[in-house]
Design an enzyme around this catalytic site. Sequence first.
Site, mmCIF file in Angstrom:
data_model
loop_
_atom_site.group_PDB
_atom_site.id
_atom_site.type_symbol
_atom_site.label_atom_id
_atom_site.label_comp_id
_atom_site.label_asym_id
_atom_site.label_seq_id
_atom_site.Cartn_x
_atom_site.Cartn_y
_atom_site.Cartn_z
ATOM 1 N N GLY A 41 -23.373 17.040 -13.720
ATOM 2 C CA GLY A 41 -22.950 18.343 -13.207
ATOM 3 C C GLY A 41 -22.779 19.343 -14.344
ATOM 4 N N ASP A 59 0.871 -1.175 0.000
ATOM 5 C CA ASP A 59 0.000 0.000 0.000
ATOM 6 C C ASP A 59 0.912 1.230 0.000
ATOM 7 O OD1 ASP A 59 -3.151 0.586 1.298
ATOM 8 O OD2 ASP A 59 -1.688 2.205 1.140
ATOM 9 N N GLU A 76 -4.558 18.234 -13.940
ATOM 10 C CA GLU A 76 -5.296 18.901 -12.855
ATOM 11 C C GLU A 76 -4.388 19.865 -12.081
ATOM 12 O OE1 GLU A 76 -8.710 18.781 -11.414
ATOM 13 O OE2 GLU A 76 -8.876 18.416 -13.555
ATOM 14 N N TYR A 95 -7.189 16.954 -4.784
ATOM 15 C CA TYR A 95 -6.470 16.041 -5.673
ATOM 16 C C TYR A 95 -5.372 16.794 -6.435
ATOM 17 C CZ TYR A 95 -5.496 13.219 -9.845
ATOM 18 O OH TYR A 95 -4.863 12.539 -10.862
ATOM 19 N N GLN A 145 -5.423 7.997 -5.096
ATOM 20 C CA GLN A 145 -6.861 8.268 -5.000
ATOM 21 C C GLN A 145 -7.072 9.242 -6.161
ATOM 22 O OE1 GLN A 145 -10.101 9.204 -5.305
ATOM 23 N NE2 GLN A 145 -9.550 11.083 -4.244
ATOM 24 N N SER A 146 -7.640 8.769 -7.259
ATOM 25 C CA SER A 146 -7.566 9.515 -8.519
ATOM 26 C C SER A 146 -8.841 10.261 -8.898
ATOM 27 C CB SER A 146 -7.190 8.555 -9.657
ATOM 28 O OG SER A 146 -8.313 7.764 -10.007
ATOM 29 N N SER A 182 -0.456 15.118 -13.385
ATOM 30 C CA SER A 182 -1.782 15.327 -13.990
ATOM 31 C C SER A 182 -1.994 16.761 -14.461
ATOM 32 C CB SER A 182 -2.834 14.990 -12.927
ATOM 33 O OG SER A 182 -4.098 15.478 -13.314
ATOM 34 N N ALA A 222 -15.147 23.754 -6.615
ATOM 35 C CA ALA A 222 -14.314 24.629 -7.455
ATOM 36 C C ALA A 222 -14.075 23.862 -8.747
ATOM 37 C CB ALA A 222 -12.988 24.958 -6.775
ATOM 38 N N ALA A 253 -0.407 4.408 -8.750
ATOM 39 C CA ALA A 253 -1.418 4.319 -7.697
ATOM 40 C C ALA A 253 -1.757 5.705 -7.159
ATOM 41 C CB ALA A 253 -0.914 3.434 -6.557
HETATM 42 P P1 NAP Z 1 -7.437 4.464 -11.339
HETATM 43 O O1 NAP Z 1 -8.107 3.641 -12.394
HETATM 44 O O2 NAP Z 1 -8.264 5.156 -10.324
HETATM 45 O O3 NAP Z 1 -6.385 3.482 -10.587
HETATM 46 C C1 NAP Z 1 -5.808 3.854 -9.374
HETATM 47 C C2 NAP Z 1 -5.014 2.691 -8.839
HETATM 48 O O4 NAP Z 1 -4.405 3.064 -7.602
HETATM 49 C C3 NAP Z 1 -5.830 1.417 -8.534
HETATM 50 O O5 NAP Z 1 -5.093 0.292 -8.943
HETATM 51 C C4 NAP Z 1 -5.946 1.450 -7.025
HETATM 52 O O6 NAP Z 1 -6.093 0.165 -6.443
HETATM 53 C C5 NAP Z 1 -4.590 2.010 -6.666
HETATM 54 N N1 NAP Z 1 -4.532 2.545 -5.298
HETATM 55 C C6 NAP Z 1 -5.336 3.469 -4.732
HETATM 56 N N2 NAP Z 1 -4.954 3.709 -3.468
HETATM 57 C C7 NAP Z 1 -3.863 2.930 -3.228
HETATM 58 C C8 NAP Z 1 -3.030 2.733 -2.117
HETATM 59 N N3 NAP Z 1 -3.218 3.386 -0.960
HETATM 60 N N4 NAP Z 1 -1.993 1.873 -2.225
HETATM 61 C C9 NAP Z 1 -1.791 1.185 -3.372
HETATM 62 N N5 NAP Z 1 -2.571 1.311 -4.468
HETATM 63 C C10 NAP Z 1 -3.598 2.181 -4.389
HETATM 64 O O7 NAP Z 1 -6.506 5.565 -12.016
HETATM 65 P P2 NAP Z 1 -5.966 5.672 -13.533
HETATM 66 O O8 NAP Z 1 -6.974 6.429 -14.339
HETATM 67 O O9 NAP Z 1 -5.482 4.372 -13.970
HETATM 68 O O10 NAP Z 1 -4.751 6.690 -13.327
HETATM 69 C C11 NAP Z 1 -3.442 6.206 -13.026
HETATM 70 C C12 NAP Z 1 -2.640 7.335 -12.397
HETATM 71 O O11 NAP Z 1 -2.561 8.434 -13.297
HETATM 72 C C13 NAP Z 1 -3.237 7.915 -11.117
HETATM 73 O O12 NAP Z 1 -2.159 8.303 -10.300
HETATM 74 C C14 NAP Z 1 -3.999 9.138 -11.591
HETATM 75 O O13 NAP Z 1 -4.130 10.077 -10.544
HETATM 76 C C15 NAP Z 1 -3.079 9.616 -12.690
HETATM 77 N N6 NAP Z 1 -3.695 10.360 -13.773
HETATM 78 C C16 NAP Z 1 -4.781 9.858 -14.423
HETATM 79 C C17 NAP Z 1 -5.309 10.543 -15.499
HETATM 80 C C18 NAP Z 1 -6.488 10.008 -16.259
HETATM 81 O O14 NAP Z 1 -7.101 10.792 -17.004
HETATM 82 N N7 NAP Z 1 -6.801 8.730 -16.149
HETATM 83 C C19 NAP Z 1 -4.711 11.745 -15.922
HETATM 84 C C20 NAP Z 1 -3.579 12.213 -15.246
HETATM 85 C C21 NAP Z 1 -3.057 11.501 -14.174
HETATM 86 P P3 NAP Z 1 -7.556 -0.489 -6.127
HETATM 87 O O15 NAP Z 1 -7.939 -1.191 -7.388
HETATM 88 O O16 NAP Z 1 -7.246 -1.396 -4.992
HETATM 89 O O17 NAP Z 1 -8.484 0.628 -5.779
HETATM 90 O O1 F7E Z 2 -14.561 15.205 -14.825
HETATM 91 C C1 F7E Z 2 -17.389 17.535 -15.348
HETATM 92 C C2 F7E Z 2 -16.507 17.738 -14.139
HETATM 93 O O2 F7E Z 2 -14.355 13.355 -13.172
HETATM 94 C C3 F7E Z 2 -14.360 15.888 -16.029
HETATM 95 C C4 F7E Z 2 -9.052 12.173 -13.418
HETATM 96 O O3 F7E Z 2 -8.585 11.076 -14.165
HETATM 97 O O4 F7E Z 2 -8.593 13.678 -15.232
HETATM 98 C C5 F7E Z 2 -9.616 13.223 -14.364
HETATM 99 O O5 F7E Z 2 -10.144 14.296 -13.588
HETATM 100 C C6 F7E Z 2 -15.236 17.125 -16.084
HETATM 101 C C7 F7E Z 2 -15.175 18.001 -14.828
HETATM 102 O O6 F7E Z 2 -12.373 14.007 -14.612
HETATM 103 C C8 F7E Z 2 -20.118 15.413 -14.264
HETATM 104 O O7 F7E Z 2 -17.003 18.837 -13.344
HETATM 105 C C9 F7E Z 2 -19.897 17.277 -15.341
HETATM 106 O O8 F7E Z 2 -15.105 19.351 -15.218
HETATM 107 O O9 F7E Z 2 -14.218 12.809 -15.625
HETATM 108 P P1 F7E Z 2 -13.929 13.748 -14.535
HETATM 109 P P2 F7E Z 2 -11.419 15.148 -14.038
HETATM 110 O O10 F7E Z 2 -11.971 15.790 -12.837
HETATM 111 O O11 F7E Z 2 -11.041 16.034 -15.188
HETATM 112 C C10 F7E Z 2 -7.475 14.276 -14.569
HETATM 113 C C11 F7E Z 2 -6.480 14.681 -15.640
HETATM 114 C C12 F7E Z 2 -6.915 13.429 -13.493
HETATM 115 O O12 F7E Z 2 -5.724 13.467 -13.218
HETATM 116 C C13 F7E Z 2 -7.892 12.741 -12.605
HETATM 117 O O13 F7E Z 2 -7.261 11.650 -11.926
HETATM 118 O O14 F7E Z 2 -16.594 16.727 -16.209
HETATM 119 N N1 F7E Z 2 -18.649 16.830 -15.048
HETATM 120 N N2 F7E Z 2 -20.811 16.423 -14.865
HETATM 121 C C14 F7E Z 2 -18.750 15.689 -14.376
HETATM 122 N N3 F7E Z 2 -17.794 14.863 -13.873
HETATM 123 C C15 F7E Z 2 -18.216 13.723 -13.264
HETATM 124 N N4 F7E Z 2 -17.279 12.875 -12.780
HETATM 125 N N5 F7E Z 2 -19.545 13.433 -13.093
HETATM 126 C C16 F7E Z 2 -20.541 14.247 -13.577
HETATM 127 O O15 F7E Z 2 -21.727 13.968 -13.441
#
Ligand code: NAP
Ligand code: F7E
Length: 327
Positions: free
Chosen positions: A210, A57, A126, A148, A82-83, A124, A279, A80
């Site tokens: 949203g 972990d 973000e 985040y 909390q994404s 990210s 926000a 890994a």
């Molecule tokens: P995801 O599907 O939410 O996967 C997150 C992973 O982290 C899961 O395998 C989860 O395990 C594990 N995890 C959570 N808490 C942990 C802990 N305390 N110790 C060990 N493992 C833990 O995320 P993803 O979309 O694949 O994204 C991968 C990474 O890229 C993340 O760091 C995310 O923040 C970053 N990121 C994502 C995006 C995007 O658009 N997808 C963009 C930019 C950056 P469980 O299965 O056990 O929950």
């Molecule tokens: O939201 C809007 C919401 O939750 C995208 C993560 O992978 O990408 C992701 O973060 C947009 C936002 O992704 C709903 O307000 C409207 O503006 O899919 P999302 P995110 O917040 O952009 C970044 C790059 C990461 O790193 C993060 O890990 O969509 N929105 N209505 C909504 N979003 C959600 N979830 N649900 C709605 O009903």
Amino acid sequence: MTKSALITGITGQDGSYLAELLLSKDYKVYGLRRRTSVPILENIEHIKDEIEFLDGDLLDAGSLINAVRISKPDEVYNLAAQSFVGTSWDQPVTTGMVTGIGTTNMLEAVRMAKPDAKFYQASSSEMFGKVVETPQKETTPFYPRSPYGVAKVYGHWITVNYRESFDMFACSGILFNHESPRRGVEFVTRKVTDAAARIKLGLQKELRMGNLDAKRDWGFAGDYVKAMHLMLQQDTPDDYVISTGEMHTVEELVEIAFGHVGLKWRDYVVVDPKFVRPAEVDLLLGDCTKAKTKLGWELEVGFEQLVTMMVESDLKKLGKGQEISSR
Ligand code: NAP
Ligand code: F7E
């Protein structure tokens, strides 16, 4: 010689695509997995026998040192976290600990147990939050808008700091939103494609959303993990923006998904303040010129193709009766 890689977050969206990519390149793949009451293996079911799982972990430093000692990896991919941005307001401390401090725990484990391993940090877009310039590139200042985003800024800078302090090969990929059929159902793309499929199949009546005006630069996860790997094949460590350079609104996403199944989205979508964030990040648009030039990275899947791929996948899953719990 066969290379080895340790992936944290192996059960997540990106972990599963990255594991597939590395296995196709003959890597020995180790996956850090935390204990859960029931196994979360949906994304890696098809490759689970090819991965060596290690228990750990991000909050438990000893477990990470142990995982690095056992795997002796050439490359470490720290995915890994909390994404989910929404949850980060409900659990800001957990998010800060896992997504922020967890990165330091992982870097320390590598520094102590395998300091010559190449390290990838999942940074990210973000971090750009309330953007100060558009498009955003590697030099754009950060202005995170959620717990985040704040935690990811910490993870980003501690990675840069370990590179500069200890001469570690540590890279940050500043990835813009990337999606796939393996995306969690709480994220907006999958929430929409899952709902379009459910409504089409008569399993759901409406979709509560949203902010439909938010704009994002959405790509395909399968393309983005190739960039992670390329970063660690370079001679020197660096940070790179990975994006499509195209921006779409949430409303456009809804229109394409519902249109694909022959439905008029306005008949089903209801705006619900419950999903509006405290926000908002109004817009994100990345400039990935550096990655294209230096890494030779290229995109394959465009936005419309991505959304329709996800709708098709959800129709297929639901058609097979593979229910996904409603949000
Ligand atoms: P995801 O599907 O939410 O996967 C997150 C992973 O982290 C899961 O395998 C989860 O395990 C594990 N995890 C959570 N808490 C942990 C802990 N305390 N110790 C060990 N493992 C833990 O995320 P993803 O979309 O694949 O994204 C991968 C990474 O890229 C993340 O760091 C995310 O923040 C970053 N990121 C994502 C995006 C995007 O658009 N997808 C963009 C930019 C950056 P469980 O299965 O056990 O929950
Ligand atoms: O939201 C809007 C919401 O939750 C995208 C993560 O992978 O990408 C992701 O973060 C947009 C936002 O992704 C709903 O307000 C409207 O503006 O899919 P999302 P995110 O917040 O952009 C970044 C790059 C990461 O790193 C993060 O890990 O969509 N929105 N209505 C909504 N979003 C959600 N979830 N649900 C709605 O009903």
